[in-house]
Motif scaffolding. Structure first.
Motif, PDB file in Angstrom:
ATOM      1  N   ARG A 208     -32.382  42.373   5.326  1.00  9.09           N
ATOM      2  CA  ARG A 208     -32.362  41.716   4.008  1.00  9.09           C
ATOM      3  C   ARG A 208     -30.930  41.324   3.631  1.00  9.09           C
ATOM      4  NH1 ARG A 208     -35.931  45.782   2.652  1.00  9.09           N
ATOM      5  NH2 ARG A 208     -34.299  46.908   1.545  1.00  9.09           N
ATOM      6  N   ALA A 209     -29.986  42.232   3.852  1.00  9.54           N
ATOM      7  CA  ALA A 209     -28.590  41.972   3.473  1.00  9.54           C
ATOM      8  C   ALA A 209     -27.994  40.810   4.259  1.00  9.54           C
ATOM      9  CB  ALA A 209     -27.750  43.231   3.673  1.00  9.54           C
ATOM     10  N   GLY A 210     -28.396  40.661   5.502  1.00  8.58           N
ATOM     11  CA  GLY A 210     -27.844  39.595   6.346  1.00  8.58           C
ATOM     12  C   GLY A 210     -28.731  38.383   6.476  1.00  8.58           C
ATOM     13  N   ASN A 211     -29.802  38.324   5.721  1.00  8.66           N
ATOM     14  CA  ASN A 211     -30.785  37.254   5.881  1.00  8.66           C
ATOM     15  C   ASN A 211     -30.167  35.863   5.869  1.00  8.66           C
ATOM     16  OD1 ASN A 211     -33.599  36.341   6.083  1.00  8.66           O
ATOM     17  ND2 ASN A 211     -33.292  35.599   4.001  1.00  8.66           N
ATOM     18  N   GLU A 212     -29.311  35.596   4.925  1.00  6.73           N
ATOM     19  CA  GLU A 212     -28.748  34.242   4.785  1.00  6.73           C
ATOM     20  C   GLU A 212     -27.760  33.896   5.898  1.00  6.73           C
ATOM     21  OE1 GLU A 212     -30.075  32.003   2.791  1.00  6.73           O
ATOM     22  OE2 GLU A 212     -31.422  33.616   2.184  1.00  6.73           O
ATOM     23  N   LEU A 213     -27.351  34.868   6.682  1.00  4.03           N
ATOM     24  CA  LEU A 213     -26.436  34.607   7.793  1.00  4.03           C
ATOM     25  C   LEU A 213     -27.176  34.119   9.035  1.00  4.03           C
ATOM     26  CD1 LEU A 213     -24.215  37.789   7.401  1.00  4.03           C
ATOM     27  CD2 LEU A 213     -23.767  35.478   6.534  1.00  4.03           C
ATOM     28  N   SER A 214     -28.475  34.251   9.029  1.00  3.98           N
ATOM     29  CA  SER A 214     -29.306  33.871  10.175  1.00  3.98           C
ATOM     30  C   SER A 214     -29.460  32.363  10.248  1.00  3.98           C
ATOM     31  CB  SER A 214     -30.680  34.532  10.027  1.00  3.98           C
ATOM     32  OG  SER A 214     -31.585  34.028  10.982  1.00  3.98           O
ATOM     33  N   ARG A 215     -29.621  31.844  11.462  1.00  8.86           N
ATOM     34  CA  ARG A 215     -29.898  30.405  11.612  1.00  8.86           C
ATOM     35  C   ARG A 215     -31.334  30.092  11.194  1.00  8.86           C
ATOM     36  NH1 ARG A 215     -32.777  28.903  15.980  1.00  8.86           N
ATOM     37  NH2 ARG A 215     -33.096  30.452  17.609  1.00  8.86           N
TER      38      ARG A 215
END
Length: 157
Positions: A141-148
């Protein structure tokens, strides 16, 4: 925290665990004589729970690249596991539903996939398993927006 040894690099360990999880899933499906990949299973499970999705929404719900998912869906359609129709409200959108055969294959696969999850976590106690899954969820959840291919539409508190 310093991570100078490969064996303590979180990214390396996550990659290794992913390799193990894919190997277990692949072996389990082969043992069951079910021709499914992990992504195909995720797509079918999501379509079971949300029939009539378009491909873009499905991609968001399983955090998979929309373009790559098109090939996954093509293979599921060729296997007669998923039906794809043009949306009556948007001619550009394709609506996806499980076929009867798709539902039957999914029902056959679920017990094997459940066992794979147990096998992945087998080295942990029940309490450690719960903590591990909680922490994995928190990190994703914390890194979701970092994913392609960020997860969309299924965010939980």
């Amino acid at each position: 925290m310093s991570h100078r040894d490969l064996e303590t690099l979180p990214g390396h360990l996550i990659r290794r665990l992913q390799q193990i999880a894919v190997a277990l899933f692949t072996a389990s499906m082969a043992e069951a004589d079910i021709d499914l990949t992990a992504v195909q299973f995720a797509a079918m499970l999501t379509l079971r729970d949300h029939p009539g999705l378009d491909q873009q929404t499905l991609a968001g719900l399983i955090a998979y690249d929309r373009v790559t998912l098109g090939g996954v869906i093509d293979r599921l359609v060729q296997k007669d596991l998923v039906a794809r129709e043009t949306s009556p409200t948007d001619r550009r959108a394709r609506i996806l539903t499980l076929t009867g055969e798709g539902r039957a294959v999914l029902d056959r696969a679920i017990p094997f996939v459940d066992q794979v999850q147990d096998d992945i976590l087998a080295g942990l106690t029940d309490a450690e398993q719960e903590t591990f899954v909680t922490l994995l969820s928190k990190l994703t959840r914390a890194g979701n927006e970092l994913s392609r291919a960020p997860l969309r539409g299924a965010e939980k508190p």
